[in-house]
Design a protein around this motif. Structure first.
Motif, PDB file in Angstrom:
ATOM      1  N   LEU A   6     116.925  33.278  27.034  1.00 41.59           N
ATOM      2  CA  LEU A   6     118.369  32.756  26.572  1.00 41.59           C
ATOM      3  C   LEU A   6     118.402  32.822  25.417  1.00 41.59           C
ATOM      4  O   LEU A   6     119.086  33.362  24.308  1.00 41.59           O
ATOM      5  CB  LEU A   6     118.824  32.048  27.164  1.00 41.59           C
ATOM      6  N   THR A 151     123.939  30.839  33.910  1.00 43.25           N
ATOM      7  CA  THR A 151     123.097  31.598  33.190  1.00 43.25           C
ATOM      8  C   THR A 151     121.585  31.482  34.489  1.00 43.25           C
ATOM      9  O   THR A 151     121.111  32.582  34.901  1.00 43.25           O
ATOM     10  CB  THR A 151     122.602  31.336  31.688  1.00 43.25           C
ATOM     11  N   CYS A 192     130.716  32.968  26.662  1.00 45.17           N
ATOM     12  CA  CYS A 192     131.192  32.402  27.715  1.00 45.17           C
ATOM     13  C   CYS A 192     132.326  31.427  28.203  1.00 45.17           C
ATOM     14  O   CYS A 192     132.178  29.925  27.615  1.00 45.17           O
ATOM     15  CB  CYS A 192     129.545  31.670  27.904  1.00 45.17           C
ATOM     16  N   CYS A 198     132.599  38.542  30.463  1.00 48.07           N
ATOM     17  CA  CYS A 198     131.123  38.277  30.310  1.00 48.07           C
ATOM     18  C   CYS A 198     130.854  40.319  30.788  1.00 48.07           C
ATOM     19  O   CYS A 198     129.779  40.898  29.407  1.00 48.07           O
ATOM     20  CB  CYS A 198     130.467  38.840  32.663  1.00 48.07           C
ATOM     21  N   VAL A 203     123.771  38.812  27.303  1.00 45.50           N
ATOM     22  CA  VAL A 203     123.692  37.716  27.780  1.00 45.50           C
ATOM     23  C   VAL A 203     123.911  38.442  29.334  1.00 45.50           C
ATOM     24  O   VAL A 203     123.364  38.391  29.919  1.00 45.50           O
ATOM     25  CB  VAL A 203     123.791  36.558  28.420  1.00 45.50           C
ATOM     26  N   ARG A 204     124.623  39.686  29.375  1.00 50.40           N
ATOM     27  CA  ARG A 204     125.013  40.089  30.930  1.00 50.40           C
ATOM     28  C   ARG A 204     123.725  40.772  31.453  1.00 50.40           C
ATOM     29  O   ARG A 204     124.065  40.132  32.923  1.00 50.40           O
ATOM     30  CB  ARG A 204     126.315  40.378  30.764  1.00 50.40           C
ATOM     31  N   CYS A 207     122.484  37.205  33.389  1.00 48.99           N
ATOM     32  CA  CYS A 207     123.212  35.966  33.689  1.00 48.99           C
ATOM     33  C   CYS A 207     123.572  36.111  35.070  1.00 48.99           C
ATOM     34  O   CYS A 207     124.214  37.174  36.148  1.00 48.99           O
ATOM     35  CB  CYS A 207     124.388  36.332  32.971  1.00 48.99           C
TER      36      CYS A 207
END
Ligand code: SF4
Length: 216
Positions: A6, A151, A192, A198, A203-204, A207
């Motif tokens: 992350l 996540t 977030c 998203c 991070v999609r 996650c």
């Protein structure tokens, strides 16, 4: 996903955020109290107002006009309570010899001193420890808990295992800890949110929440 991955994604997306946004350690203390239960945008307005009336440090808080301070920090909400907290915390730090004396304390003594102050909870205490005094602390706030939970780094949005917090603080350098918290705050504000965005989030692809609920 784990916290190392992350952090890599957040670094790629945000770079160095130079967190915490303050000019001096004493401004960090002021900001750490003002940010309780409100967004950073509101804190920025309050700090700007304080500067307009010539208040930039703890001594000026202690000796300043209480009514003017109350008026200046109104944008941060709970302004009666926060005025009282600002004054009592500033006075306590001054009585202990000021920020320079706090700097000489070891982590345990510093944590004990800060946590004994009325209105200083864990998040405020650790924000002051890392951002005003350079101690290796991972500040955990509502954004951290939400992002870690969605996540898949942690199982519940209400519990951060102590072992995980210790591991983060042990594995990351001070600079990495500084930036990681700042990046989490930014991710929480930008993507977030309570209702997450998203499809645009960096991070999609890794996650759990995005895989389970939003993306095809
Ligand atoms: S992909 Fe969605 S749920 Fe996951 S961190 Fe980003 S915004 Fe939050």
């Amino acid at each position: 996903m784990n916290f190392v991955r992350l952090n890599e994604i957040l670094n790629e997306h945000y770079g160095n955020l130079h967190w915490w946004p303050a000019e001096t350690p004493e401004e960090v203390v002021i900001g750490a109290i003002l940010t309780q239960n409100t967004s950073w945008r509101n804190v920025e307005k309050a700090i700007e107002n304080l500067k307009k009336i010539g208040i930039r440090n703890l001594s000026q808080i202690v000796n300043g006009d209480q009514e003017k301070i109350r008026e200046a920090i109104k944008p941060s909400g709970f302004y009666n309570q926060k005025t009282a907290r600002l004054i009592s915390v500033s006075r306590a730090i001054q009585s202990a010899g000021g920020i320079d004396s706090l700097r000489k304390m070891d982590d345990a003594s510093l944590s004990h001193f800060l946590s004994s102050l009325k209105g200083v909870g864990k998040e405020t205490e650790e924000s002051i420890m890392i951002y005003a005094l350079g101690r290796k602390k991972f500040v955990v706030d509502k954004y951290t808990m939400r992002i870690f939970s969605r996540t898949g780094i942690i199982q519940s949005e209400t519990i951060l295992p102590t072992e995980l917090k210790n591991e983060i603080e042990n594995r990351m350098s001070l600079e990495e800890l500084n930036n990681f918290h700042g990046a989490l705050v930014n991710l929480g504000k930008d993507f977030c949110k309570t209702k997450p965005v998203c499809v645009q989030c960096p991070v999609r692809n890794e996650c759990n929440y995005a895989k389970d609920f939003t993306l095809p």
